[in-house]
Design an enzyme around this catalytic site. Structure first.
Site, PDB file in Angstrom:
ATOM      1  N   ASP A 147      34.265  -0.896  51.544  1.00  0.00           N
ATOM      2  CA  ASP A 147      34.914  -1.798  52.503  1.00  0.00           C
ATOM      3  C   ASP A 147      34.429  -1.469  53.922  1.00  0.00           C
ATOM      4  OD1 ASP A 147      36.862  -3.922  53.055  1.00  0.00           O
ATOM      5  OD2 ASP A 147      38.121  -2.359  53.901  1.00  0.00           O
ATOM      6  N   TYR A 175      39.480  -6.175  62.678  1.00  0.00           N
ATOM      7  CA  TYR A 175      39.374  -7.606  62.387  1.00  0.00           C
ATOM      8  C   TYR A 175      39.224  -8.404  63.683  1.00  0.00           C
ATOM      9  CZ  TYR A 175      40.520  -6.945  57.477  1.00  0.00           C
ATOM     10  OH  TYR A 175      40.484  -6.571  56.160  1.00  0.00           O
ATOM     11  N   HIS A 200      38.278  -2.105  44.522  1.00  0.00           N
ATOM     12  CA  HIS A 200      38.033  -1.956  45.953  1.00  0.00           C
ATOM     13  C   HIS A 200      38.291  -0.540  46.456  1.00  0.00           C
ATOM     14  CE1 HIS A 200      37.611  -4.054  49.828  1.00  0.00           C
ATOM     15  NE2 HIS A 200      38.593  -3.307  50.295  1.00  0.00           N
TER      16      HIS A 200
END
Length: 360
Positions: A163, A286, A338
């Protein structure tokens, strides 16, 4: 740069306030009769919150966390496990979102036969400070390079991550091939592809379709992070719902969250986010994402152990070969999602041992 020992210690007042808020949670009703179809199932959330308020033993979790050696240096929190073998390769393990250093704690003890293990918290996550400027994967890689070489004094090291951690790991391999012995990622590399093959285009179309269904969480975190953070920083039930939703979706758990994340581990991470008040700052990567630039060719030897999650279904090896100039190891084990280091620690340990042994 000074290295200071660090100990996790959440006050009784914080814990009492947390339990009071949990007991006063106002629960919603399901929007769809199908279990988890519209997000976290309200019945499961009620069960989880009840256990968090009146069953979960934070002090036992805190004792376990503090059994690992924690430190802070230059605003970065990290766990540092010295290996059993003199001259073992240092290895930095980097987590992603909505994860934490806890993701790496199951695999770390399996690595100390050959490696010195360093597990930092990403900037703005839990006990690590936000950067003064924008949050980019390259910027984190530069910080990690300073941590490993200048602060800890290692001349050469390896890197692993998935990630966000996978992106940081890629940048380490691109920027510092003379000091980074090798880089190993579990998140598939998706470079800019000006002339995709038919197989690559089919995968890119699949990924675009998947993102339409999955990307709602990221849309709000990059466009309105402070609005969402105001809710999650005030409601522990909301906080754990937001985290658990992604843990279930992205783990290789077949829809059964607790196959990958038992309640105690899930609530350990949620309590860390709650006590540090950092769910909002964890969104910064983000909000700042447009400041990231494509990773240049990765010159350090590379390895991919592809995670088993919907986003990477049909991923072609050729995409990784476009970015890794020296791809030494590529494997699709078909298990471990993940958060592979937590979900399949033995598998990750074996893969890391195999890859780095091949570089000697």
């Amino acid at each position: 740069m000074d290295i200071e020992p660090f100990r996790i210690s959440v006050s009784d007042d914080v814990l009492a306030d947390l339990r009071e808020r949990l007991r006063r949670t106002r629960f919603t009703t399901a929007s769809d009769a199908t279990y988890w179809a519209a997000g976290v199932d309200p019945g499961y959330l009620r069960e989880l919150v009840g256990y968090w308020a009146d069953g979960f033993d934070w002090r036992a979790a805190e004792t376990w966390l503090n059994s690992f050696p924690h430190f802070k240096a230059g605003g970065v929190h990290f766990v540092h496990l010295r290996g059993d073998r003199a001259g073992g390769l240092p290895l930095i393990l980097t987590h992603g979102w909505p994860s934490s250093f806890v993701e790496m704690l199951r695999v770390a003890p399996l690595l100390t036969d050959e490696f010195d293990v360093v597990i930092p918290s990403l900037p703005g996550f839990l006990f690590s400070d936000l950067p003064a400027g924008v949050f980019t994967r390259r910027g984190v890689a530069e910080t990690w390079h300073t941590l490993m070489t200048r602060t800890l004094g290692y001349e050469r090291f390896g890197a692993f991550g998935g990630d966000i951690g996978g992106g940081v790991t890629q940048w380490l391999g691109a920027l510092y091939p003379d000091e980074v012995a090798g880089v190993h990622v579990t998140s598939a590399v998706i470079p800019d592809v000006p002339d995709p093959t038919a197989e690559e285009q089919a995968y890119l179309d699949h990924l675009a379709a998947y993102d339409v269904r999955d990307q709602g969480y990221s849309e709000i975190m990059w466009s309105r992070p402070d609005t969402l953070a105001a809710a999650l920083n005030d409601s522990p039930a909301g906080l754990v719902a937001w985290i658990a939703d992604k843990y279930r979706d992205w783990s290789d758990c077949g829809g059964d969250l607790e196959r990958s994340w038992d309640k105690d581990t899930l609530l350990t991470i949620a309590t860390l986010y709650w006590a540090t008040g950092t769910i909002g700052s964890s969104f910064r990567q983000y909000y700042d994402y447009p400041n990231n630039r494509p990773v240049p060719p990765i010159l350090a030897p590379g390895a991919v152990t592809l995670s088993n999650e919907p986003a990477f279904t049909g991923y072609p090896r050729s995409l990784a070969e476009r970015l890794f100039a020296d791809l030494r190891h590529y494997r699709v084990p078909g298990r471990g999602g993940h958060f592979m280091a937590h979900e399949e620690p033995a598998q990750v340990s074996e893969e890391l041992h195999r890859f780095f042994a091949s570089l000697r």
